[in-house]
Design an enzyme around this catalytic site. Structure first.
Site: not given
Length: 329
Positions: A122, A146, A150
């Site tokens: 991402s 988040y 990643k």
């Protein structure tokens, strides 16, 4: 080259991106197997003849058996917790799903002698970038759990798979949007709707009312109009990007880490106003407080991806994306 890639296991294959990708891979004459716990995915999105295993990618022995049963050569890893806001509220869920379970998946891949591994990472790994335009060699400073989760799995992947004779591609996805040719009338929203999912839903709710408010989260960012700026990329460009990346690592044996965006940024205000003006005149934009973890501005430099694979976005004009989400589900 399909023979070197196929069969392909897609984790999270019943999700929005996954279901589009499964159909795209099948159009390229690849056999596809799906693993999805169906917490956000939906089995009806997939053709009836695609094998779907409803299980968690963290179950090493079970995933190994599935990979061996279907003699898979390639894994595309999409399964993840994807909500920035949720990751701020409950970080450990994201670290378990996006890191611990992903490492377990990688263990199963090594046990089953997988040759190619593609990871959907991402743009959140970058955080706020001076100027907003980001290349792959920028120093990652993710703002949310988040994004951190990643980046942590990227590091695991890059530091380990070559010991097992596997090549990898990491695609840092920007804001995937729109409905593709395979799912033109499908409800694509996930557990936490994206900006465009929310716009489409708002348009439906506005059908029988004169006005309905739509919240823009934050108008005090250091951007031209004070709202966040995003790089929207159409889902059909994303699925082709995955395909080109798989071909690249299979043909060259070289790993790949690239941005996957349109290379153009638009502000949230611009997007909302364009959608209102052309598709939903009853929507009234209103401003609300910022959401924790959001990046002010980010836009992909996609020159490295173009140079390596010849890929470039051809479906990601804003109006085309907005038309696709304005169609009824």
């Amino acid at each position: 080259m399909q023979d070197a890639l196929s069969p392909i296991l897609v984790t999270g294959g019943a999700g929005y991106v996954g279901a589009h990708l499964v159909r795209h891979l099948r159009s390229r004459n690849c056999d596809v197997v799906v693993v999805d716990d169906l917490s956000n995915g939906r089995r009806p999105r997939l053709p009836d003849d695609v094998p779907v295993y409803e299980t968690c990618i963290g179950r090493v022995d079970e995933i190994t058996r599935i990979l061996r049963k279907h003699r898979c050569r390639t894994v595309v890893h999409l399964a993840a917790s994807k909500s920035v806001a949720e990751s701020v509220r409950d970080p450990l869920v994201h670290y378990r799903n996006n890191l611990s379970n992903s490492v377990a998946l990688l263990e199963a891949c090594t046990a089953a002698d997988i040759r190619q591994f593609l990871f959907a990472s991402s743009a959140a790994v970058y955080g706020d970038v001076p100027g907003g335009i980001v290349t792959e060699d920028a120093n990652p400073l993710p703002k949310s759990p988040y994004g951190i989760s990643k980046k942590m799995f990227e590091d695991v992947l890059q530091s380990s798979v070559e010991h097992y004779g596997m090549t990898y591609a990491i695609l840092r996805l920007f804001n995937v949007a729109g409905r593709g040719a395979f799912m033109a009338h499908e409800d694509i929203a996930g557990s936490e709707p994206s900006l465009l999912d929310a716009l489409a839903a708002c348009r439906v709710r506005a059908g029988n009312t004169d006005k309905i408010e739509f919240q823009i989260l934050g108008n005090d960012y250091d951007t031209e109009d004070g709202t966040c700026e995003r790089d929207l990329i159409h889902i059909d460009d994303v699925t082709e990007a995955f395909w080109r990346s798989l071909l690249h690592i299979a043909e060259t044996g070289k790993n790949l880490v690239v941005n996957c965006g349109s290379g153009t940024s638009r502000s949230v205000k611009q997007i909302v106003h364009r959608f209102r003006d052309r598709h939903a005149p009853s929507i009234t934009p209103v401003y609300a407080p910022r959401r924790n973890g959001d990046i002010a501005k980010i836009c992909a430099d996609i020159s490295a991806f173009k140079h390596a694979t010849g890929w470039e976005p051809v479906h990601s004009e804003l109006d085309k994306i907005l038309v696709s989400i304005s169609e009824p589900s």
